[in-house]
Write an enzyme that holds these catalytic residues in place. Structure first.
Site, short mmCIF file in Angstrom:
data_model
loop_
_atom_site.label_atom_id
_atom_site.label_comp_id
_atom_site.label_asym_id
_atom_site.label_seq_id
_atom_site.Cartn_x
_atom_site.Cartn_y
_atom_site.Cartn_z
N GLU A 76 0.82 -1.21 0.00
CA GLU A 76 0.00 0.00 0.00
C GLU A 76 0.86 1.27 0.00
O GLU A 76 0.60 2.19 -0.76
CB GLU A 76 -0.90 -0.03 1.25
CG GLU A 76 -1.77 1.18 1.45
CD GLU A 76 -2.97 1.21 0.51
OE1 GLU A 76 -3.23 0.17 -0.12
OE2 GLU A 76 -3.61 2.26 0.42
N ASP A 77 1.89 1.27 0.85
CA ASP A 77 2.56 2.53 1.15
C ASP A 77 4.01 2.62 0.65
O ASP A 77 4.66 3.63 0.88
CB ASP A 77 2.56 2.77 2.67
CG ASP A 77 1.17 3.02 3.21
OD1 ASP A 77 0.31 3.38 2.39
OD2 ASP A 77 0.94 2.83 4.41
#
Ligand code: MN
Length: 720
Positions: A76-77
């Site tokens: 996700e990051d």
């Protein structure tokens, strides 16, 4: 920050053969890709996945789940991809990470359609692998623990979502401690003032409570051990949100809720549970209706225990839960207690009951295509004690199971409740005591003349509604007794040719009030009205005794007699033999109307109560207090009367009857319909009539209506 070796230790404590290499590898990868990132708190980003992994280890999860916890934000990051995770850690871990990434993108806002769609996605993720949702819960817990670092506008949204979605899921999965902590954290950010107020109160009384809990623990252990039982007894403090919910739900003060302490008795076997229950019930008086056997009938999340409430050793209500050690583990850890380890691997048995819930939801989401009904079902299942009903405009109102249209009316607004005349469920008029079902559309019909009665207290089930009705009733009673008291004073004073109004507000009066310890003139009125103080007593204090002795009660002049007759007509319309301007009230049991043969009964401090001559209640009353009464000639008051109409259930019946009543210029105070049997319809009307003649006319007119089979006056004060 939790350290890697602490996570190792936690895992080894329940899974000694765990593959810690995978954990170490995940740690190194996570540290590498998150390097340089910081959280809102200013801490290195890595702290977050480490804490999540720690929570997962506390939940006794398997190694792939904990590895996925360490990696859950990498895709996700960071620049890491899911393929990379798959190559390095295998498909199982990659699938978990992907599942978490997917549901992390789901937001639950208030828009029903979006919420439903998102819930669907979440369920699909859960059904595939329930470990995904457990990672998500651990993620949410750590985010809630650090929520104070988030910008203010985001805090409340996240906290709300936690209360709406994540805490109920934790509850459904039976992970009690996780649910409680999520709720308390969310409580702090959704209702900060209340949260801090409650936590202050808890802190203030903590010492006392601890002492009390200790004493009760000691006594309870004593009586059980005396019978040769081996037990663990412990008092459990309520979590703040639990206290708040109880206060809200039952409309209680902090003291009332906090006084109820839950004690837990842990025994060896199931047989011992019932034995302990027996000993406790013979020692302390059980509170009726509070015993629940969740051993014979486990909850959906597998929770088992015996619950009871007794009046304990200190005369206080004590909640007691009795369970075995195994049941206790399930009660605290929920689904995690069901994981089984086999050769160091986690086995999720497909037969496990815990998953039934998830499977049901999946089946539902396939059947229920429109988001509204889907969401409704999900909510019903997450909150099994609630019903969700709609206003005619489509707003959702949440009520406890068993709630009635009256509860609904009060939930809309106190004024709506206080003027509720009748109600429709899904377009049909129903009795006010009907139970609401999920998805019902409820419409409240109000009338300016409708108002609460004592019967309503038996109809409603929401404690808050009850409190509101009581409030209305006691206010009315107070006002009524005040006006009765005032009238009594006025009439007593006028017998001696004094005007009471000249004394009200005078120095003498103020002196008398302060001497008698009565705060205001209104409370003097109500004391007189309730019969606590007699009007003569008041008079004696205001007028010198010798002056009173001089004066005899005046005799009426012809004009004042005439004047009184007129005045009386407008108020009570009842003549009592040998008495002037006496206060009367009409009994609710028989509700006399003008023209009925009547009798009076003297009621202390409340004047005279008028019953019909044949009212069964009068047989129970003291004949010495009986007094002759008759209607004043030409009296002109409207009195409520109830009529019961039976007919064949056909469309238009209600409208025809209503029209017939209205066409005679008669007001309908209330109307209700009883459930139909054999195509028969029973309708109850409360109408305001002049006298028995008018009632006879209206009954005849209704009887002539097609499909009406019977018309009958209802004498009892029972509600329909
Ligand atoms: Mn995260």
């Amino acid at each position: 920050m939790i350290r890697l070796n602490e996570i190792h230790e936690k895992i080894l404590s329940y899974n000694p053969e765990a593959d810690l290499d995978l954990i170490n590898k995940a740690y190194v990868f996570s540290a590498k890709v998150h390097n340089g990132q910081v959280r809102m708190s200013g801490e290195p980003y890595l702290v977050h996945p480490m804490e999540v992994a720690g929570i997962l280890a506390s939940l006794k999860m398997d190694v792939p789940t904990i590895a996925a916890g360490l990696l859950h934000d990498t895709v996700e990051d960071t620049w890491a991809t899911i393929d990379e995770v798959s190559d390095l850690f295998g498909k199982e871990v990659a699938d978990l990470v992907e599942g978490v990434t997917k549901i992390s993108n789901i937001t639950f806002n208030t828009e029903l359609a979006k919420q439903a769609e998102n819930f669907r996605k979440m369920l699909v993720a859960m059904a595939k692998d329930i470990r995904v949702i457990i990672i998500k819960l651990a993620d949410r817990l750590n985010n809630m623990r650090t929520l104070e670092y988030m910008p203010e506008d985001k805090r409340e949204i996240i906290a709300r979502e936690t209360l709406d979605i994540y805490a109920p899921i934790a509850h459904r999965l039976g992970i009690y401690w996780l649910k409680s902590e999520l709720e308390d954290l969310a409580f702090r950010f959704t209702k900060p003032e209340l949260y801090y107020k409650l936590s202050k109160m808890v802190a203030k009384t903590r010492k006392e409570r601890e002492k009390y809990v200790h004493e009760v623990e000691h006594i309870m252990r004593g009586i059980l051990e005396k019978e040769g039982m081996k037990v663990d007894v412990s008092g459990r403090p309520k979590h703040l949100y639990g206290i708040y919910q109880k206060m809200e739900k039952y409309n209680l003060d902090f003291e009332q809720v906090y006084d109820i302490t839950a004690f837990r008795v842990i025994v060896d076997g199931i047989k011992d549970c019932y034995q302990a229950l027996g000993i406790i019930h013979t020692t302390w008086r059980p509170v009726p209706g509070r015993f629940k056997d969740y051993i014979a009938m486990p909850k959906n999340n597998m929770y088992q225990s015996l619950h009871t409430t007794v009046i304990g050793p200190k005369g206080e209500k004590v909640e007691i839960q009795i369970r075995t050690r195994e049941m206790h583990i399930v009660a605290e850890e929920g689904i995690a207690a069901h994981w089984k380890y086999k050769e160091g691997k986690l086995v999720d048995t497909k037969e496990d009951v815990t998953f039934r819930w998830v499977r049901h939801l999946i089946e539902w989401q396939q059947e229920l295509k429109d988001p509204e009904s889907f969401m409704q079902f999900v909510k019903v299942d997450l909150f099994p004690d609630e019903v969700y009903v709609f206003t005619p405009k489509g707003d959702v109102i949440e009520l406890p199971v068993g709630a009635t249209p009256l509860d609904f009316a009060y939930a809309i607004h106190t004024d709506v409740g206080n003027h509720c005349a009748s109600a429709k469920i899904n377009g049909k008029i129903v009795p006010l005591k009907s139970s609401l079902k999920n998805g019902d559309t409820v419409e409240v019909i109000t009338s300016p003349t409708a108002h609460p009665t004592r019967d309503w207290l038996r109809i409603v089930i929401v404690p808050k509604t009850k409190a509101k009705i009581r409030q209305w009733l006691s206010k009315e009673e107070r006002e009524e007794s005040q006006s009765i008291g005032k009238e009594l004073l006025e009439s007593e004073f006028s017998k001696f040719n004094f005007e009471f109004s000249k004394f009200a507000g005078s120095n003498e009066m103020n002196h008398y009030l302060s001497e008698a310890g009565i705060k205001t003139i209104d409370s003097l009125y109500s004391q007189v009205g309730y019969g606590k103080v007699s009007p003569f007593q008041v008079m004696k204090h205001l007028i010198p005794l010798d002056k009173l002795n001089e004066l005899k009660p005046k005799t009426d002049s012809a004009i004042s007699k005439l004047f009184k007759l007129v005045a009386r007509k407008s108020s009570t319309a009842v003549k009592i033999k040998g008495m002037d301007d006496i206060l009367v009230r009409f009994a609710h049991c028989c509700n006399p109307i003008v023209g009925d043969p009547i009798v009076g009964f003297i009621t202390r401090g409340r004047g005279i109560t008028i019953h019909t001559a044949d009212c069964p209640r009068t047989l129970e009353l003291d004949t010495e207090r009986k007094i002759d009464a008759e209607w004043d000639v030409g009296s002109n008051i409207l009195r409520p009367v109830k009529i019961l109409v039976t007919g064949i259930d056909k469309p238009g019946l209600l409208a025809n009857i209503t029209n017939s009543i209205s066409s005679m210029g008669i007001n309908i105070i209330r109307a209700s319909v009883a459930p139909n049997r054999n195509q028969k319809s029973t309708l109850m009307f409360e109408i305001a009539v002049k006298d028995t003649h008018q009632l006879r006319d209206i009954s005849n007119n209704i009887a002539k209506i097609k499909d009406v089979t019977n018309v009958q006056r209802v004498m009892s004060g029972e509600s329909a």
